[in-house]
Design a protein around this motif. Structure first.
Motif, PDB file in Angstrom:
ATOM      1  N   ASP A  21       0.842  -1.199   0.000  1.00  9.67           N
ATOM      2  CA  ASP A  21       0.000   0.000   0.000  1.00  9.67           C
ATOM      3  C   ASP A  21       0.877   1.250   0.000  1.00  9.67           C
ATOM      4  N   PRO A  22       0.888   1.999  -1.104  1.00  7.72           N
ATOM      5  CA  PRO A  22       1.727   3.196  -1.174  1.00  7.72           C
ATOM      6  C   PRO A  22       1.296   4.296  -0.197  1.00  7.72           C
ATOM      7  N   ALA A  23       0.070   4.227   0.319  1.00  5.16           N
ATOM      8  CA  ALA A  23      -0.403   5.252   1.250  1.00  5.16           C
ATOM      9  C   ALA A  23       0.079   5.017   2.676  1.00  5.16           C
ATOM     10  N   SER A  24       0.551   3.808   2.983  1.00  4.93           N
ATOM     11  CA  SER A  24       0.995   3.532   4.356  1.00  4.93           C
ATOM     12  C   SER A  24       2.388   4.122   4.584  1.00  4.93           C
ATOM     13  N   ARG A  25       2.577   4.648   5.769  1.00  6.47           N
ATOM     14  CA  ARG A  25       3.859   5.285   6.090  1.00  6.47           C
ATOM     15  C   ARG A  25       4.807   4.369   6.846  1.00  6.47           C
ATOM     16  N   ASN A  26       4.248   3.555   7.744  1.00  8.99           N
ATOM     17  CA  ASN A  26       5.094   2.637   8.507  1.00  8.99           C
ATOM     18  C   ASN A  26       4.253   1.482   9.048  1.00  8.99           C
ATOM     19  N   VAL A  27       4.914   0.488   9.594  1.00  5.55           N
ATOM     20  CA  VAL A  27       4.247  -0.715  10.077  1.00  5.55           C
ATOM     21  C   VAL A  27       3.347  -0.403  11.272  1.00  5.55           C
ATOM     22  N   LEU A  28       3.756   0.497  12.131  1.00  7.35           N
ATOM     23  CA  LEU A  28       2.943   0.849  13.290  1.00  7.35           C
ATOM     24  C   LEU A  28       1.587   1.417  12.852  1.00  7.35           C
ATOM     25  N   GLU A  29       1.609   2.250  11.822  1.00  8.48           N
ATOM     26  CA  GLU A  29       0.359   2.791  11.285  1.00  8.48           C
ATOM     27  C   GLU A  29      -0.547   1.671  10.788  1.00  8.48           C
ATOM     28  N   VAL A  30       0.022   0.691  10.118  1.00 12.94           N
ATOM     29  CA  VAL A  30      -0.750  -0.450   9.623  1.00 12.94           C
ATOM     30  C   VAL A  30      -1.366  -1.211  10.796  1.00 12.94           C
ATOM     31  N   ILE A  31      -0.575  -1.485  11.817  1.00 14.28           N
ATOM     32  CA  ILE A  31      -1.050  -2.254  12.971  1.00 14.28           C
ATOM     33  C   ILE A  31      -2.176  -1.518  13.700  1.00 14.28           C
ATOM     34  N   LEU A  32      -2.059  -0.217  13.832  1.00 17.01           N
ATOM     35  CA  LEU A  32      -3.041   0.540  14.605  1.00 17.01           C
ATOM     36  C   LEU A  32      -4.269   0.978  13.809  1.00 17.01           C
ATOM     37  N   LEU A  33      -4.125   1.232  12.504  1.00 17.89           N
ATOM     38  CA  LEU A  33      -5.183   1.922  11.770  1.00 17.89           C
ATOM     39  C   LEU A  33      -5.814   1.162  10.606  1.00 17.89           C
ATOM     40  N   TYR A  34      -5.286   0.052  10.190  1.00 14.45           N
ATOM     41  CA  TYR A  34      -5.780  -0.621   8.991  1.00 14.45           C
ATOM     42  C   TYR A  34      -6.802  -1.711   9.337  1.00 14.45           C
ATOM     43  N   PRO A  35      -8.060  -1.545   8.904  1.00 17.01           N
ATOM     44  CA  PRO A  35      -9.072  -2.554   9.221  1.00 17.01           C
ATOM     45  C   PRO A  35      -8.779  -3.920   8.594  1.00 17.01           C
ATOM     46  N   GLY A  36      -8.096  -3.947   7.463  1.00 10.82           N
ATOM     47  CA  GLY A  36      -7.724  -5.225   6.856  1.00 10.82           C
ATOM     48  C   GLY A  36      -6.801  -6.017   7.770  1.00 10.82           C
ATOM     49  N   PHE A  37      -5.875  -5.326   8.407  1.00 13.83           N
ATOM     50  CA  PHE A  37      -4.984  -5.990   9.359  1.00 13.83           C
ATOM     51  C   PHE A  37      -5.770  -6.450  10.583  1.00 13.83           C
ATOM     52  N   HIS A  38      -6.658  -5.599  11.086  1.00 13.71           N
ATOM     53  CA  HIS A  38      -7.473  -5.964  12.255  1.00 13.71           C
ATOM     54  C   HIS A  38      -8.329  -7.193  11.957  1.00 13.71           C
ATOM     55  N   ALA A  39      -8.864  -7.259  10.729  1.00 13.70           N
ATOM     56  CA  ALA A  39      -9.667  -8.420  10.331  1.00 13.70           C
ATOM     57  C   ALA A  39      -8.819  -9.693  10.325  1.00 13.70           C
ATOM     58  N   LEU A  40      -7.567  -9.583   9.884  1.00 13.38           N
ATOM     59  CA  LEU A  40      -6.687 -10.757   9.889  1.00 13.38           C
ATOM     60  C   LEU A  40      -6.353 -11.200  11.307  1.00 13.38           C
ATOM     61  N   VAL A  41      -6.151 -10.243  12.215  1.00 14.01           N
ATOM     62  CA  VAL A  41      -5.888 -10.586  13.612  1.00 14.01           C
ATOM     63  C   VAL A  41      -7.097 -11.321  14.192  1.00 14.01           C
ATOM     64  N   GLY A  42      -8.298 -10.768  13.963  1.00  8.71           N
ATOM     65  CA  GLY A  42      -9.512 -11.422  14.441  1.00  8.71           C
ATOM     66  C   GLY A  42      -9.702 -12.793  13.827  1.00  8.71           C
ATOM     67  N   TYR A  43      -9.422 -12.900  12.524  1.00  7.68           N
ATOM     68  CA  TYR A  43      -9.552 -14.192  11.847  1.00  7.68           C
ATOM     69  C   TYR A  43      -8.604 -15.218  12.448  1.00  7.68           C
ATOM     70  N   ARG A  44      -7.361 -14.844  12.693  1.00  5.75           N
ATOM     71  CA  ARG A  44      -6.382 -15.807  13.225  1.00  5.75           C
ATOM     72  C   ARG A  44      -6.820 -16.315  14.603  1.00  5.75           C
ATOM     73  N   MET A  45      -7.358 -15.426  15.444  1.00  9.91           N
ATOM     74  CA  MET A  45      -7.864 -15.857  16.764  1.00  9.91           C
ATOM     75  C   MET A  45      -9.081 -16.775  16.591  1.00  9.91           C
ATOM     76  N   ALA A  46     -10.018 -16.380  15.733  1.00  9.27           N
ATOM     77  CA  ALA A  46     -11.230 -17.168  15.518  1.00  9.27           C
ATOM     78  C   ALA A  46     -10.905 -18.522  14.895  1.00  9.27           C
ATOM     79  N   HIS A  47      -9.971 -18.524  13.949  1.00 10.64           N
ATOM     80  CA  HIS A  47      -9.586 -19.773  13.288  1.00 10.64           C
ATOM     81  C   HIS A  47      -8.939 -20.741  14.276  1.00 10.64           C
ATOM     82  N   PHE A  48      -8.143 -20.224  15.202  1.00 10.31           N
ATOM     83  CA  PHE A  48      -7.551 -21.055  16.250  1.00 10.31           C
ATOM     84  C   PHE A  48      -8.660 -21.730  17.067  1.00 10.31           C
ATOM     85  N   CYS A  49      -9.650 -20.950  17.485  1.00  8.61           N
ATOM     86  CA  CYS A  49     -10.779 -21.511  18.248  1.00  8.61           C
ATOM     87  C   CYS A  49     -11.547 -22.529  17.415  1.00  8.61           C
TER      88      CYS A  49
END
Length: 158
Positions: free
Chosen positions: A18-46
């Protein structure tokens, strides 16, 4: 692979793609696609540990906050990039390969009430454009062979 390394790899991948992202911290804190992957990984484990209710609860909470619905039973490879993810639906038997990109308002869904494989598979390095609706799964070679005959240039000549 360690779950933290996987999540950092996902965040790094989003930053690279994503050319609009400035750094990894911004991605971790602000990107809903990343948040969805975090939620998916937890849900998939369960889900893998037969905690289906908890898996679906995590999935629905993630959907509420991100607008991205990923069934906990879906199989997602490494480095998936969900860009502008609002309206994405990924069904239970969907399989997504490594290094794929999915844009907003995409449905990877099934049709009917089949209990077996009913959602599509994406290979590695696939890009699914915004608004795409990919439905059903093509399972056996005979179906694929018949489908390719219908789509071949020689089939359109009369």
């Amino acid at each position: 692979m360690n779950v933290w390394k996987e999540l950092f790899e996902d965040a790094n991948n989003i930053k690279k793609k994503d050319p609009a992202s400035r750094n990894v911290l911004e991605v971790i804190l602000l990107y809903p696609g990343f948040h969805a992957l975090v939620g998916y990984r937890m849900a998939h484990f369960c889900y893998r540990h037969h905690l289906y209710f908890i898996a679906r609860l995590i999935s629905q909470i993630t959907r509420f906050f991100t607008g991205i619905e990923i069934h906990p039973g879906a199989t997602i490879g490494r480095r998936l990039f969900i860009d502008h993810g609002m309206g994405i639906v990924i069904g239970e038997t969907t399989t997504i390969g490594n290094d794929c990109t999915i844009y907003h308002n995409v449905t990877l869904g099934g049709t009917g009430k089949d209990k077996n494989k009913r959602h599509p598979d994406l290979g590695n390095n696939v890009i699914v454009g915004c608004g795409a609706k990919i439905l059903r799964s093509y399972q056996n070679r005979k179906q694929r062979k018949n489908r390719s005959k219908l789509c071949s240039p020689s089939a359109t000549k009369r």
